[in-house]
Design an enzyme around this catalytic site. Sequence first.
Site, PDB file in Angstrom:
ATOM      1  N   ARG A 194       0.826  -1.220   0.000  1.00  0.00           N
ATOM      2  CA  ARG A 194       0.000   0.000   0.000  1.00  0.00           C
ATOM      3  C   ARG A 194       0.856   1.263   0.000  1.00  0.00           C
ATOM      4  NH1 ARG A 194      -5.263  -1.152   3.750  1.00  0.00           N
ATOM      5  NH2 ARG A 194      -5.978  -2.987   2.631  1.00  0.00           N
TER       6      ARG A 194
ATOM      7  N   ASP B 296     -14.494  10.530  13.134  1.00  0.00           N
ATOM      8  CA  ASP B 296     -13.525   9.603  12.543  1.00  0.00           C
ATOM      9  C   ASP B 296     -12.159  10.284  12.568  1.00  0.00           C
ATOM     10  OD1 ASP B 296     -13.988   6.922  10.597  1.00  0.00           O
ATOM     11  OD2 ASP B 296     -12.098   7.963  10.254  1.00  0.00           O
TER      12      ASP B 296
END
Length: 274
Positions: A41, A145
Amino acid sequence: MDATMEAYPLSDSVFSQIRSLMHESIGLDLAPHKRTLVSARLGARVQRLGLSGFEAYLHRVSSDQDGGEFQMMVDLLTTHETYFFREPKHFALLEAELRQARPERLRVWSAASSFGDEAYTLAMLLQELQQRGIIGAEWSILGTDISERVLRSAQAAIYPAERLRHVTPERLRRHCLQGHGDSEGLVQVHPDLCKRVSFGQLNLCHSVQGVGLFEVVFLRNVLIYFDGPTKREVVNRVLAQLKPGGLFFIGSAEGRVPCDVALQPLSPGAFRKL
Ligand SMILES: C[S@@+](CC[C@H](N)C(=O)[O-])C[C@H]1O[C@@H](n2cnc3c(N)ncnc32)[C@H](O)[C@@H]1O
């Protein structure tokens, strides 16, 4: 091994620095078996930025003034998978409990809200319960979040229709606007519902007292990121914001809740704070 991983080898020392950074900042537990995932990633990001390797990338993350690259790293190493009416039994249980309690006022917290699907699902349910006279008019939902990107998207309240696949046609008609032309395939949550929902950035690994107290807290599908001690700290911290008698939800497959607060289990992933 893919080409990016060959081009940018991830040394033990740099992997260990990435692990410490993520653990200390957001509680993310990157166990040794996650090394391939980290390499794949972040390797793609290293390539995109035209950097020489992971060491240069870490330098970029720590020297970045506005924290944008750190946010990018968080986004690349976490998953934001979510959709409307995920684990519908939780919403059915919440409805049944509210029918009993018939609260005048209600504050609900979606504590790892991702793109907001959970928060707007709750808003659909609460608006219907209010219209049927089961709850009072004073209700609101807070979604929080760590990721700025998902929060921006949550505030826009526009979704690919696929994410609302579990929303009934009646609810879609009532609570959403369907896109046409260039917006075909997109759905916008009705502004009346959006007024009830606010979003803010919050790291569950830091103090969360500023959010205030709630009657209902959803902390679903985020504990998987944390190691045992961090899970306990996060759950204790979040439960301190839930009023006694309040309802607490985690993902139904997330197992036991590690915490120092007395909870009555109601169904998989659902609890009442005693
Ligand atoms: C899989 S999503 C869960 C979404 C929703 N609760 C659900 O169950 O569908 C997990 C979210 O947790 C957020 N997250 C990860 N670590 C966090 C932290 N330390 N503080 C706040 N949010 C965090 C991620 O950014 C991600 O959006």
